[in-house]
Design an enzyme around this catalytic site. Structure first.
Site, PDB file in Angstrom:
ATOM      1  N   HIS A  63       0.865  -1.189   0.000  1.00 24.72           N
ATOM      2  CA  HIS A  63       0.000   0.000   0.000  1.00 24.72           C
ATOM      3  C   HIS A  63       0.898   1.234   0.000  1.00 24.72           C
ATOM      4  O   HIS A  63       1.991   1.201   0.582  1.00 24.72           O
ATOM      5  CB  HIS A  63      -0.914  -0.007   1.221  1.00 24.72           C
ATOM      6  CG  HIS A  63      -1.835  -1.188   1.258  1.00 24.72           C
ATOM      7  ND1 HIS A  63      -3.010  -1.234   0.546  1.00 24.72           N
ATOM      8  CD2 HIS A  63      -1.728  -2.383   1.891  1.00 24.72           C
ATOM      9  CE1 HIS A  63      -3.597  -2.412   0.750  1.00 24.72           C
ATOM     10  NE2 HIS A  63      -2.838  -3.131   1.571  1.00 24.72           N
ATOM     11  N   GLY A  71       8.389 -22.083  10.159  1.00 27.58           N
ATOM     12  CA  GLY A  71       7.081 -21.595  10.576  1.00 27.58           C
ATOM     13  C   GLY A  71       7.086 -20.111  10.920  1.00 27.58           C
ATOM     14  O   GLY A  71       8.093 -19.560  11.354  1.00 27.58           O
ATOM     15  N   SER A 115      12.712 -20.244  11.262  1.00 25.09           N
ATOM     16  CA  SER A 115      11.364 -19.906  11.733  1.00 25.09           C
ATOM     17  C   SER A 115      11.298 -18.441  12.163  1.00 25.09           C
ATOM     18  O   SER A 115      12.276 -17.893  12.669  1.00 25.09           O
ATOM     19  CB  SER A 115      10.985 -20.812  12.906  1.00 25.09           C
ATOM     20  OG  SER A 115      12.005 -20.784  13.867  1.00 25.09           O
ATOM     21  N   THR A 173      12.902  -9.661   3.679  1.00 20.54           N
ATOM     22  CA  THR A 173      12.655  -8.360   3.043  1.00 20.54           C
ATOM     23  C   THR A 173      13.491  -8.176   1.773  1.00 20.54           C
ATOM     24  O   THR A 173      13.218  -7.280   0.985  1.00 20.54           O
ATOM     25  CB  THR A 173      12.999  -7.204   4.010  1.00 20.54           C
ATOM     26  OG1 THR A 173      14.371  -7.306   4.371  1.00 20.54           O
ATOM     27  CG2 THR A 173      12.144  -7.252   5.268  1.00 20.54           C
TER      28      THR A 173
HETATM   29  C1  LIG Z   1       6.945 -28.407   7.139  1.00 18.19           C
HETATM   30  C2  LIG Z   1       7.522 -27.832   8.320  1.00 18.19           C
HETATM   31  O1  LIG Z   1       8.458 -27.161   8.191  1.00 18.19           O
HETATM   32  S1  LIG Z   1       6.922 -28.073   9.872  1.00 18.19           S
HETATM   33  C3  LIG Z   1       8.263 -27.675  10.993  1.00 18.19           C
HETATM   34  C4  LIG Z   1       8.447 -26.235  11.267  1.00 18.19           C
HETATM   35  N1  LIG Z   1       9.748 -26.074  11.898  1.00 18.19           N
HETATM   36  C5  LIG Z   1      10.382 -24.922  11.939  1.00 18.19           C
HETATM   37  O2  LIG Z   1       9.874 -23.905  11.533  1.00 18.19           O
HETATM   38  C6  LIG Z   1      11.771 -24.935  12.487  1.00 18.19           C
HETATM   39  C7  LIG Z   1      12.733 -24.164  11.582  1.00 18.19           C
HETATM   40  N2  LIG Z   1      14.107 -24.371  12.003  1.00 18.19           N
HETATM   41  C8  LIG Z   1      14.943 -23.375  12.335  1.00 18.19           C
HETATM   42  O3  LIG Z   1      14.564 -22.187  12.352  1.00 18.19           O
HETATM   43  C9  LIG Z   1      16.383 -23.781  12.666  1.00 18.19           C
HETATM   44  O4  LIG Z   1      16.823 -22.957  13.716  1.00 18.19           O
HETATM   45  C10 LIG Z   1      17.329 -23.665  11.440  1.00 18.19           C
HETATM   46  C11 LIG Z   1      17.020 -24.844  10.517  1.00 18.19           C
HETATM   47  C12 LIG Z   1      17.174 -22.366  10.677  1.00 18.19           C
HETATM   48  C13 LIG Z   1      18.805 -23.702  11.850  1.00 18.19           C
HETATM   49  O5  LIG Z   1      19.055 -24.838  12.587  1.00 18.19           O
HETATM   50  P1  LIG Z   1      20.574 -25.159  13.030  1.00 18.19           P
HETATM   51  O6  LIG Z   1      21.444 -25.276  11.833  1.00 18.19           O
HETATM   52  O7  LIG Z   1      20.512 -26.320  13.952  1.00 18.19           O
HETATM   53  O8  LIG Z   1      21.029 -23.818  13.746  1.00 18.19           O
HETATM   54  P2  LIG Z   1      21.450 -23.587  15.265  1.00 18.19           P
HETATM   55  O9  LIG Z   1      20.325 -23.963  16.173  1.00 18.19           O
HETATM   56  O10 LIG Z   1      22.787 -24.226  15.461  1.00 18.19           O
HETATM   57  O11 LIG Z   1      21.590 -22.003  15.317  1.00 18.19           O
HETATM   58  C14 LIG Z   1      22.683 -21.319  14.755  1.00 18.19           C
HETATM   59  C15 LIG Z   1      22.536 -19.840  15.129  1.00 18.19           C
HETATM   60  O12 LIG Z   1      21.403 -19.295  14.428  1.00 18.19           O
HETATM   61  C16 LIG Z   1      20.432 -18.773  15.329  1.00 18.19           C
HETATM   62  N3  LIG Z   1      19.121 -19.151  14.821  1.00 18.19           N
HETATM   63  C17 LIG Z   1      18.680 -20.396  14.506  1.00 18.19           C
HETATM   64  N4  LIG Z   1      17.428 -20.348  14.047  1.00 18.19           N
HETATM   65  C18 LIG Z   1      17.051 -19.063  14.066  1.00 18.19           C
HETATM   66  C19 LIG Z   1      15.857 -18.407  13.716  1.00 18.19           C
HETATM   67  N5  LIG Z   1      14.817 -19.074  13.240  1.00 18.19           N
HETATM   68  N6  LIG Z   1      15.814 -17.058  13.841  1.00 18.19           N
HETATM   69  C20 LIG Z   1      16.885 -16.355  14.327  1.00 18.19           C
HETATM   70  N7  LIG Z   1      18.056 -16.949  14.678  1.00 18.19           N
HETATM   71  C21 LIG Z   1      18.137 -18.286  14.552  1.00 18.19           C
HETATM   72  C22 LIG Z   1      20.733 -19.479  16.653  1.00 18.19           C
HETATM   73  O13 LIG Z   1      20.270 -18.729  17.745  1.00 18.19           O
HETATM   74  C23 LIG Z   1      22.234 -19.594  16.595  1.00 18.19           C
HETATM   75  O14 LIG Z   1      22.783 -18.346  16.905  1.00 18.19           O
HETATM   76  P3  LIG Z   1      24.208 -18.219  17.688  1.00 18.19           P
HETATM   77  O15 LIG Z   1      25.228 -18.814  16.763  1.00 18.19           O
HETATM   78  O16 LIG Z   1      24.362 -16.752  17.891  1.00 18.19           O
HETATM   79  O17 LIG Z   1      24.049 -19.010  18.945  1.00 18.19           O
END
Ligand SMILES: CC(=O)SCCNC(=O)CCNC(=O)[C@H](O)C(C)(C)COP(=O)(O)OP(=O)(O)OC[C@H]1O[C@@H](n2cnc3c(N)ncnc32)[C@H](O)[C@@H]1OP(=O)(O)O
Length: 205
Positions: free
Chosen positions: A114, A141, A159, A164
């Protein structure tokens, strides 16, 4: 003189809810209502509804109801698409989703914008910018994908991210605003192939 629909698809300012757009919107509301009222026994019917709703749908597409979209007819979905509950796609511009794309719950794909100026915004003129998602993408998610964004191939979006800007190929990107966390490397492949081999050796066949 172009119609509002033509201007909308040209990613220019247009007036929502008029002419053909009102008809398209009504059709989409009807199809999504029917889709959201289906049961898990009606997989074939779900696919038929998605085929009527979307511009095109690949093989093996599974969307958990409830699902919502503005028009549907501007959405292209590749093979092996999975969207968890509460996916919302605001498709006032084209949304192109590649092959092997997984959405976590409550993913929002928002092409609509918008005007920043309130006087123009209050006239209800608006615009859309296309969104593209590549192949082999997992979107965590509660992620929001903003207008105009392109996400590359082989990408994981953490997640709760707000995407952006464009995200390149072969990375994990997280956060608000979503930024590249790291590249996805051969070590990731090795680790996950090992985990898979362990599963296959362990599981009862
Ligand atoms: C169909 C479906 O998907 S249903 C299931 C839905 N599931 C989800 O939405 C879960 C999504 N998974 C995530 O977001 C995970 O965190 C991933 C895959 C992005 C990364 O996982 P990993 O590789 O194990 O990362 P890890 O947990 O080691 O984190 C690494 C760094 O990134 C940060 N980080 C991880 N995920 C996020 C996030 N979503 N947002 C912001 N920071 C994040 C961590 O805090 C960590 O920071 P640090 O190094 O300063 O401590």
């Amino acid at each position: 003189m172009p119609t509002d629909k033509e201007r909308m698809l040209d990613q220019k300012l247009y007036m929502a809810g008029v002419g053909e757009l009102a008809t398209d919107n009504k059709k989409s509301r009807r199809l999504t209502r029917l889709f959201n009222n289906t049961t898990e026994e009606q997989q074939k019917y779900r696919i038929e509804l998605l085929q009527q709703l979307f511009e095109s749908v690949g093989e093996k597409v599974f969307i958990e109801p409830p699902f919502r979209c503005d028009y549907g007819c501007h959405i292209t979905v590749g093979n092996n698409f999975y969207a968890n509950f509460d996916c919302i796609i605001i498709d006032v511009a084209k949304v192109n989703i590649g092959n092997n794309v997984f959405f976590g719950p409550r993913v929002g794909v928002y092409t609509a914008g918008h005007p920043i100026d309130p006087d123009v915004r209050n006239t209800l003129l608006e615009f859309g910018k296309e969104i593209k998602i590549g192949n082999n993408v997992w979107v965590g998610g509660n992620t929001v994908i903003n207008p105009g964004v392109t996400i590359g191939n082989n990408v994981v979006i953490g997640s709760g991210s707000i995407v952006t800007k464009d995200i390149p190929d072969n990375v994990i990107a997280v956060g608000n605003p979503c930024k590249v966390l790291r590249a996805i490397t051969a070590e990731d492949k090795q680790y996950w192939e090992q985990q898979k081999a362990e599963y296959e050796a362990d599981i009862e066949h």
